[in-house]
Design an enzyme around this catalytic site. Structure first.
Site, PDB file in Angstrom:
ATOM      1  N   HIS A   1       0.854  -1.193   0.000  1.00  0.00           N
ATOM      2  CA  HIS A   1       0.000   0.000   0.000  1.00  0.00           C
ATOM      3  C   HIS A   1       0.880   1.230   0.000  1.00  0.00           C
ATOM      4  O   HIS A   1       1.925   1.237   0.640  1.00  0.00           O
ATOM      5  CB  HIS A   1      -0.915   0.009   1.234  1.00  0.00           C
ATOM      6  CG  HIS A   1      -2.062   0.940   1.086  1.00  0.00           C
ATOM      7  ND1 HIS A   1      -1.969   2.282   1.365  1.00  0.00           N
ATOM      8  CD2 HIS A   1      -3.324   0.730   0.634  1.00  0.00           C
ATOM      9  CE1 HIS A   1      -3.134   2.856   1.107  1.00  0.00           C
ATOM     10  NE2 HIS A   1      -3.971   1.948   0.661  1.00  0.00           N
TER      11      HIS A   1
ATOM     12  N   ASP B   1      -7.939  -5.288  -0.032  1.00  0.00           N
ATOM     13  CA  ASP B   1      -8.451  -6.131  -1.108  1.00  0.00           C
ATOM     14  C   ASP B   1      -8.099  -7.604  -0.938  1.00  0.00           C
ATOM     15  O   ASP B   1      -8.624  -8.459  -1.648  1.00  0.00           O
ATOM     16  CB  ASP B   1      -7.885  -5.654  -2.465  1.00  0.00           C
ATOM     17  CG  ASP B   1      -8.414  -4.290  -2.828  1.00  0.00           C
ATOM     18  OD1 ASP B   1      -9.597  -4.046  -2.557  1.00  0.00           O
ATOM     19  OD2 ASP B   1      -7.650  -3.477  -3.368  1.00  0.00           O
TER      20      ASP B   1
HETATM   21  N1  CMC Z   1       4.126  -7.803  -4.779  1.00  0.00           N
HETATM   22  C1  CMC Z   1       5.480  -7.819  -4.930  1.00  0.00           C
HETATM   23  N2  CMC Z   1       6.247  -6.716  -4.798  1.00  0.00           N
HETATM   24  C2  CMC Z   1       5.640  -5.568  -4.490  1.00  0.00           C
HETATM   25  C3  CMC Z   1       4.234  -5.489  -4.309  1.00  0.00           C
HETATM   26  C4  CMC Z   1       3.483  -6.674  -4.465  1.00  0.00           C
HETATM   27  N3  CMC Z   1       2.157  -6.642  -4.313  1.00  0.00           N
HETATM   28  N4  CMC Z   1       3.901  -4.208  -4.037  1.00  0.00           N
HETATM   29  C5  CMC Z   1       5.043  -3.510  -4.027  1.00  0.00           C
HETATM   30  N5  CMC Z   1       6.104  -4.322  -4.304  1.00  0.00           N
HETATM   31  C6  CMC Z   1       7.518  -3.942  -4.343  1.00  0.00           C
HETATM   32  C7  CMC Z   1       7.853  -3.154  -5.593  1.00  0.00           C
HETATM   33  O1  CMC Z   1       8.246  -4.011  -6.644  1.00  0.00           O
HETATM   34  C8  CMC Z   1       8.960  -2.260  -5.109  1.00  0.00           C
HETATM   35  O2  CMC Z   1      10.122  -3.048  -5.020  1.00  0.00           O
HETATM   36  P1  CMC Z   1      11.590  -2.377  -5.310  1.00  0.00           P
HETATM   37  O3  CMC Z   1      11.779  -1.363  -4.234  1.00  0.00           O
HETATM   38  O4  CMC Z   1      12.527  -3.536  -5.251  1.00  0.00           O
HETATM   39  O5  CMC Z   1      11.493  -1.756  -6.679  1.00  0.00           O
HETATM   40  C9  CMC Z   1       8.552  -1.923  -3.666  1.00  0.00           C
HETATM   41  O6  CMC Z   1       7.745  -3.037  -3.245  1.00  0.00           O
HETATM   42  C10 CMC Z   1       7.740  -0.636  -3.539  1.00  0.00           C
HETATM   43  O7  CMC Z   1       6.583  -0.743  -4.399  1.00  0.00           O
HETATM   44  P2  CMC Z   1       5.985   0.456  -5.232  1.00  0.00           P
HETATM   45  O8  CMC Z   1       5.272  -0.081  -6.433  1.00  0.00           O
HETATM   46  O9  CMC Z   1       7.050   1.481  -5.469  1.00  0.00           O
HETATM   47  O10 CMC Z   1       4.943   1.051  -4.195  1.00  0.00           O
HETATM   48  P3  CMC Z   1       3.760   2.043  -4.522  1.00  0.00           P
HETATM   49  O11 CMC Z   1       3.460   2.751  -3.267  1.00  0.00           O
HETATM   50  O12 CMC Z   1       4.036   2.848  -5.735  1.00  0.00           O
HETATM   51  O13 CMC Z   1       2.548   1.053  -4.916  1.00  0.00           O
HETATM   52  C11 CMC Z   1       0.735  -0.442  -4.721  1.00  0.00           C
HETATM   53  C12 CMC Z   1       1.568   0.639  -4.024  1.00  0.00           C
HETATM   54  C13 CMC Z   1      -0.496  -0.745  -3.871  1.00  0.00           C
HETATM   55  C14 CMC Z   1       0.271   0.049  -6.109  1.00  0.00           C
HETATM   56  C15 CMC Z   1       1.629  -1.724  -4.874  1.00  0.00           C
HETATM   57  O14 CMC Z   1       1.994  -2.208  -3.603  1.00  0.00           O
HETATM   58  C16 CMC Z   1       0.925  -2.828  -5.684  1.00  0.00           C
HETATM   59  O15 CMC Z   1       1.000  -2.843  -6.908  1.00  0.00           O
HETATM   60  N6  CMC Z   1       0.217  -3.767  -4.976  1.00  0.00           N
HETATM   61  C17 CMC Z   1      -0.559  -4.789  -5.670  1.00  0.00           C
HETATM   62  C18 CMC Z   1      -1.890  -4.199  -6.133  1.00  0.00           C
HETATM   63  C19 CMC Z   1      -2.838  -3.945  -4.985  1.00  0.00           C
HETATM   64  O16 CMC Z   1      -3.023  -4.778  -4.111  1.00  0.00           O
HETATM   65  N7  CMC Z   1      -3.512  -2.769  -5.005  1.00  0.00           N
HETATM   66  C20 CMC Z   1      -4.515  -2.406  -3.990  1.00  0.00           C
HETATM   67  C21 CMC Z   1      -4.091  -1.264  -3.130  1.00  0.00           C
HETATM   68  S1  CMC Z   1      -5.115  -1.056  -1.667  1.00  0.00           S
HETATM   69  C22 CMC Z   1      -6.668  -0.591  -2.221  1.00  0.00           C
HETATM   70  C23 CMC Z   1      -6.706   0.576  -3.141  1.00  0.00           C
HETATM   71  O17 CMC Z   1      -5.975   1.554  -3.007  1.00  0.00           O
HETATM   72  O18 CMC Z   1      -7.555   0.564  -4.010  1.00  0.00           O
END
Ligand code: CMC
Length: 437
Positions: free
Chosen positions: A311, A369
């Protein structure tokens, strides 16, 4: 008013040897922000903040969220208390009016919701013209936008008509959502009943049939109330910011909400609940080997991510996920699905991931989720409707945020800036002289 929260503290910024003092704003929970409203005028600089990771777009009285401590409060009330003690409609009232309703206020709202629950018969024909596999979120967004054509009087003095407009939208979105499901199943539409509560009516419109009457199950109704409450607001997330940004052009509430629904549909936002259940089904179909998926999620060369993990704001745990996980067993039992293998896989996946260095280092925890789809599935809601359920829950929050934006004396049309990085001035070349670049 933003100026009411300017403190005595100042931040100092040095550019080309010149020092600028920037006011510091402090919120009621002690959160701090550097006020850069005059930055460009005074310094010629703007700030760059891709993904708005550090940008406050407004002040807000609605929701407080502490991602480090895992706190989420609506209007000062902890969501754990609201989810335990309230119906979704009480929480919708709280978000949109600022205080919990008295019994009379709640009864008045319930009456309005019943009165508004039908949709215009002409709108019902719209459903006939979407292709059979049209995604329910795009149907929902189109139908909500078209409401402004049927109720144009609501768009002129929005705040004078706010109670009416908000009740109309909260009531009708439920009917639209249920109708879009019935149409997609090729089943006759089921009209709302005047003697049912908000959530019961939704389940009735979704599942009642002349040959198989829907029997109301109290535990299922309570679980649905809980899920909608937990989704009802989440401060300046992608869809809410969309609602505010679109609304800042002074377009009507229905159009602003329709834009929010579109934003919510993406897999990185509300669409994740569908992605989670599809992932769990895939793991189950492949023999339940969840560890392989954890390894894939960690592999930089594999685009796969563990859906429902991580998140932008929560870095210790997502308080909504805790409440939902706790509700899972009860709902599965009430709907005759105890022992659902997908719940077992989800719990195993969570356990393995939470002990894994990759997830620990990056503060990746199950989000809202991760478990919600298991409950929706147990209630009988198909996975392509999961994000629609999220939208139903989020609607009171969007409405409250839209109203706050509309009413904000500091509010202006949203218009970020950029730093241009393209070619500098070039001579124009007539078409006959151009060569392929
Ligand atoms: N599985 C594996 N690795 C992950 C995941 C995951 N679900 N989420 C983040 N990471 C890793 C990412 O690859 C990155 O690694 P590195 O530092 O080595 O490059 C690190 O963690 C930071 O991730 P980020 O993408 O820079 O973080 P963000 O804040 O931009 O994204 C997020 C947040 C929710 C989009 C992301 O965690 C994600 O894609 N999660 C899966 C989709 C999901 O469950 N979304 C629902 C969010 S909650 C409800 C809502 O808001 O609607």
């Amino acid at each position: 008013m933003l100026n009411d929260f300017i403190s005595d503290q100042k931040a100092e910024l040095k550019i080309d040897g010149k020092v600028y003092q920037l006011p510091i704003i402090i919120g009621t929970e002690g959160e701090k922000a550097i006020d850069i409203r005059k930055l460009r005028t005074e310094t010629g600089c703007i700030t760059i903040d891709s993904g708005y990771m550090n940008t406050g777009s407004c002040t807000s009285d609605i929701t407080f969220l502490d991602g480090e401590k895992g706190i989420l409060n609506y209007r000062g009330y902890a969501i754990e208390d609201l989810a335990k003690n309230c119906t979704f409609i009480e929480v919708a009232y709280l978000l949109d009016h600022g205080s919990l309703p008295t019994q009379k206020q709640l009864d008045d709202l319930a009456r309005m919701l019943t009165g508004f629950s039908m949709i215009h018969e002409d709108m019902i024909h719209f459903f006939d013209h979407f292709p059979p596999n049209a995604p329910p979120m795009s149907i929902l967004s189109s139908m909500v936008n078209s409401l402004c054509n049927f109720y144009p009087e609501m768009t002129e003095n929005p705040l004078e008509n706010f109670d009416l407009m908000s009740a109309r939208l909260i009531s009708k979105i439920r009917t639209i959502a249920a109708f879009s499901y019935r149409k997609s199943m090729g089943q006759p539409l089921v009209y709302p009943r005047h003697d049912y509560s908000y959530c019961t009516n939704f389940l009735h419109m979704m599942f009642d049939s002349p040959v198989n009457p829907y029997e109301v199950n109290h535990d299922v109704v309570m679980a649905l109330n809980k899920l909608l409450i937990l989704h009802a607001d989440h401060e300046q997330n992608c869809s809410t910011s969309t609602v505010r940004l679109v609304g800042s052009s002074r377009v009507n509430l229905y159009t602003s909400i329709s834009a929010g629904i579109s934003a919510l549909g993406g897999p990185l936002h509300g669409g994740a609940n569908q992605a989670v259940i599809e992932m769990l089904e895939e793991i189950h179909a492949n023999g339940g080997g969840y560890r392989k998926y954890v390894e894939r999620a960690k592999d930089r060369n594999d685009p796969f991510r563990l859906s429902g993990f991580g998140h932008r704001v929560y870095k210790s745990f997502d308080p909504r996920a805790r409440v939902i996980k706790a509700a899972c067993d009860q709902v599965l039992e009430a709907s005759g699905m105890s022992g659902d293998p997908l719940l077992e896989i989800a719990k195993n996946l969570e356990e393995v991931a939470l002990q894994d260095e990759y997830f620990i280092e990056r503060n990746l925890y199950p989000n809202v989720d991760f478990y919600s789809g298991i409950i929706y599935r147990a209630i009988g809601i198909p996975s392509n409707m999961f994000t629609v359920m999220f939208a139903l829950g989020r609607l009171p929050g969007w409405i409250a945020q839209w109203k706050e934006m509309w009413d904000d004396p500091d509010g202006r049309i949203g218009r970020p800036r950029q730093i241009y990085t393209g070619p500098t001035k070039r001579e124009f070349v007539p078409i006959q002289d151009r060569i392929e670049e």
